[in-house]
Design a protein around this motif. Structure first.
Motif, PDB file in Angstrom:
ATOM      1  N   GLY A  24     -14.501  -4.515  17.928  1.00 26.53           N
ATOM      2  CA  GLY A  24     -13.264  -4.017  18.523  1.00 26.53           C
ATOM      3  C   GLY A  24     -12.078  -4.925  18.234  1.00 26.53           C
ATOM      4  O   GLY A  24     -10.998  -4.456  17.861  1.00 26.53           O
ATOM      5  N   PHE A  25     -12.289  -6.231  18.376  1.00 27.14           N
ATOM      6  CA  PHE A  25     -11.194  -7.162  18.106  1.00 27.14           C
ATOM      7  C   PHE A  25     -10.855  -7.203  16.614  1.00 27.14           C
ATOM      8  O   PHE A  25      -9.688  -7.299  16.244  1.00 27.14           O
ATOM      9  CB  PHE A  25     -11.521  -8.552  18.640  1.00 27.14           C
ATOM     10  CG  PHE A  25     -11.512  -8.625  20.145  1.00 27.14           C
ATOM     11  CD1 PHE A  25     -10.375  -8.284  20.872  1.00 27.14           C
ATOM     12  CD2 PHE A  25     -12.645  -9.019  20.846  1.00 27.14           C
ATOM     13  CE1 PHE A  25     -10.366  -8.343  22.258  1.00 27.14           C
ATOM     14  CE2 PHE A  25     -12.646  -9.084  22.224  1.00 27.14           C
ATOM     15  CZ  PHE A  25     -11.502  -8.746  22.938  1.00 27.14           C
ATOM     16  N   LEU A  26     -11.862  -7.113  15.737  1.00 27.68           N
ATOM     17  CA  LEU A  26     -11.602  -7.084  14.291  1.00 27.68           C
ATOM     18  C   LEU A  26     -10.804  -5.846  13.878  1.00 27.68           C
ATOM     19  O   LEU A  26      -9.970  -5.901  12.973  1.00 27.68           O
ATOM     20  CB  LEU A  26     -12.917  -7.125  13.506  1.00 27.68           C
ATOM     21  CG  LEU A  26     -13.656  -8.453  13.458  1.00 27.68           C
ATOM     22  CD1 LEU A  26     -15.006  -8.286  12.769  1.00 27.68           C
ATOM     23  CD2 LEU A  26     -12.823  -9.517  12.760  1.00 27.68           C
ATOM     24  N   GLN A  27     -11.067  -4.736  14.546  1.00 28.57           N
ATOM     25  CA  GLN A  27     -10.346  -3.495  14.246  1.00 28.57           C
ATOM     26  C   GLN A  27      -8.934  -3.488  14.828  1.00 28.57           C
ATOM     27  O   GLN A  27      -8.141  -2.624  14.509  1.00 28.57           O
ATOM     28  CB  GLN A  27     -11.105  -2.287  14.811  1.00 28.57           C
ATOM     29  CG  GLN A  27     -12.251  -1.820  13.970  1.00 28.57           C
ATOM     30  CD  GLN A  27     -11.803  -1.233  12.651  1.00 28.57           C
ATOM     31  OE1 GLN A  27     -11.684  -1.940  11.669  1.00 28.57           O
ATOM     32  NE2 GLN A  27     -11.566   0.055  12.615  1.00 28.57           N
ATOM     33  N   GLY A  28      -8.663  -4.442  15.718  1.00 28.62           N
ATOM     34  CA  GLY A  28      -7.351  -4.478  16.350  1.00 28.62           C
ATOM     35  C   GLY A  28      -7.259  -3.598  17.580  1.00 28.62           C
ATOM     36  O   GLY A  28      -6.166  -3.350  18.091  1.00 28.62           O
ATOM     37  N   THR A  29      -8.387  -3.119  18.048  1.00 29.67           N
ATOM     38  CA  THR A  29      -8.414  -2.290  19.261  1.00 29.67           C
ATOM     39  C   THR A  29      -8.849  -3.175  20.433  1.00 29.67           C
ATOM     40  O   THR A  29      -9.989  -3.117  20.882  1.00 29.67           O
ATOM     41  CB  THR A  29      -9.366  -1.092  19.096  1.00 29.67           C
ATOM     42  OG1 THR A  29     -10.651  -1.573  18.693  1.00 29.67           O
ATOM     43  CG2 THR A  29      -8.850  -0.127  18.050  1.00 29.67           C
ATOM     44  N   TRP A  30      -7.914  -4.009  20.881  1.00 27.76           N
ATOM     45  CA  TRP A  30      -8.254  -4.984  21.910  1.00 27.76           C
ATOM     46  C   TRP A  30      -8.762  -4.362  23.205  1.00 27.76           C
ATOM     47  O   TRP A  30      -9.603  -4.970  23.864  1.00 27.76           O
ATOM     48  CB  TRP A  30      -7.090  -5.948  22.158  1.00 27.76           C
ATOM     49  CG  TRP A  30      -5.873  -5.319  22.720  1.00 27.76           C
ATOM     50  CD1 TRP A  30      -4.807  -4.844  22.032  1.00 27.76           C
ATOM     51  CD2 TRP A  30      -5.613  -5.074  24.099  1.00 27.76           C
ATOM     52  NE1 TRP A  30      -3.889  -4.312  22.898  1.00 27.76           N
ATOM     53  CE2 TRP A  30      -4.349  -4.440  24.185  1.00 27.76           C
ATOM     54  CE3 TRP A  30      -6.313  -5.322  25.279  1.00 27.76           C
ATOM     55  CZ2 TRP A  30      -3.793  -4.056  25.388  1.00 27.76           C
ATOM     56  CZ3 TRP A  30      -5.757  -4.944  26.481  1.00 27.76           C
ATOM     57  CH2 TRP A  30      -4.509  -4.324  26.531  1.00 27.76           C
ATOM     58  N   PRO A  31      -8.330  -3.154  23.637  1.00 24.52           N
ATOM     59  CA  PRO A  31      -8.925  -2.603  24.866  1.00 24.52           C
ATOM     60  C   PRO A  31     -10.433  -2.372  24.704  1.00 24.52           C
ATOM     61  O   PRO A  31     -11.211  -2.660  25.617  1.00 24.52           O
ATOM     62  CB  PRO A  31      -8.180  -1.282  25.072  1.00 24.52           C
ATOM     63  CG  PRO A  31      -6.874  -1.468  24.380  1.00 24.52           C
ATOM     64  CD  PRO A  31      -7.205  -2.299  23.178  1.00 24.52           C
ATOM     65  N   PHE A  32     -10.858  -1.873  23.536  1.00 26.27           N
ATOM     66  CA  PHE A  32     -12.287  -1.676  23.283  1.00 26.27           C
ATOM     67  C   PHE A  32     -13.004  -3.021  23.281  1.00 26.27           C
ATOM     68  O   PHE A  32     -14.070  -3.167  23.878  1.00 26.27           O
ATOM     69  CB  PHE A  32     -12.488  -0.954  21.947  1.00 26.27           C
ATOM     70  CG  PHE A  32     -13.922  -0.696  21.604  1.00 26.27           C
ATOM     71  CD1 PHE A  32     -14.611   0.363  22.168  1.00 26.27           C
ATOM     72  CD2 PHE A  32     -14.592  -1.529  20.710  1.00 26.27           C
ATOM     73  CE1 PHE A  32     -15.940   0.591  21.846  1.00 26.27           C
ATOM     74  CE2 PHE A  32     -15.913  -1.303  20.395  1.00 26.27           C
ATOM     75  CZ  PHE A  32     -16.592  -0.240  20.953  1.00 26.27           C
ATOM     76  N   GLY A  33     -12.425  -3.997  22.611  1.00 25.33           N
ATOM     77  CA  GLY A  33     -13.035  -5.326  22.576  1.00 25.33           C
ATOM     78  C   GLY A  33     -13.153  -5.934  23.963  1.00 25.33           C
ATOM     79  O   GLY A  33     -14.170  -6.555  24.298  1.00 25.33           O
ATOM     80  N   PHE A  34     -12.126  -5.747  24.783  1.00 26.20           N
ATOM     81  CA  PHE A  34     -12.153  -6.283  26.146  1.00 26.20           C
ATOM     82  C   PHE A  34     -13.247  -5.609  26.976  1.00 26.20           C
ATOM     83  O   PHE A  34     -14.008  -6.287  27.675  1.00 26.20           O
ATOM     84  CB  PHE A  34     -10.786  -6.109  26.805  1.00 26.20           C
ATOM     85  CG  PHE A  34     -10.762  -6.551  28.240  1.00 26.20           C
ATOM     86  CD1 PHE A  34     -10.755  -7.896  28.558  1.00 26.20           C
ATOM     87  CD2 PHE A  34     -10.774  -5.622  29.269  1.00 26.20           C
ATOM     88  CE1 PHE A  34     -10.753  -8.320  29.877  1.00 26.20           C
ATOM     89  CE2 PHE A  34     -10.768  -6.030  30.592  1.00 26.20           C
ATOM     90  CZ  PHE A  34     -10.757  -7.383  30.904  1.00 26.20           C
ATOM     91  N   VAL A  35     -13.326  -4.289  26.913  1.00 23.07           N
ATOM     92  CA  VAL A  35     -14.337  -3.563  27.695  1.00 23.07           C
ATOM     93  C   VAL A  35     -15.742  -3.975  27.251  1.00 23.07           C
ATOM     94  O   VAL A  35     -16.631  -4.178  28.092  1.00 23.07           O
ATOM     95  CB  VAL A  35     -14.126  -2.038  27.578  1.00 23.07           C
ATOM     96  CG1 VAL A  35     -15.306  -1.273  28.137  1.00 23.07           C
ATOM     97  CG2 VAL A  35     -12.851  -1.635  28.284  1.00 23.07           C
TER      98      VAL A  35
END
Length: 71
Positions: free
Chosen positions: A43-54
């Motif tokens: 998620g963080f690599l894709q730049g989708t920080w909400p997904f990475g956070f969850v």
């Protein structure tokens, strides 16, 4: 598909598999936590920080369940 997309597909698939296998033992709960951590990285690599956070929160929840389920 690029490498990051394949990584994400594999990590989320591992989450699903290990979640289904959790009743078989605490080692599957730990494997689920590891798969959640990999999904958070994706998620963080894709730049989708909400997904990475969850997914980071799910990692913490799974680790807590693993600690409580271990003898």
């Amino acid at each position: 598909m690029d490498a990051i997309t394949i990584f994400g597909l594999l990590s989320v698939s591992a989450m699903l598999l290990f979640y289904a296998l959790e009743p078989r033992g605490p080692h599957f709960v730990l494997a689920f936590a590891a798969a959640c951590a990999l999904s958070a990285v994706y998620g963080f690599l894709q730049g989708t920080w909400p997904f990475g956070f969850v997914e980071t929160v799910w990692t913490a929840v799974a680790l807590r369940r693993w600690v409580r389920s271990s003898p």
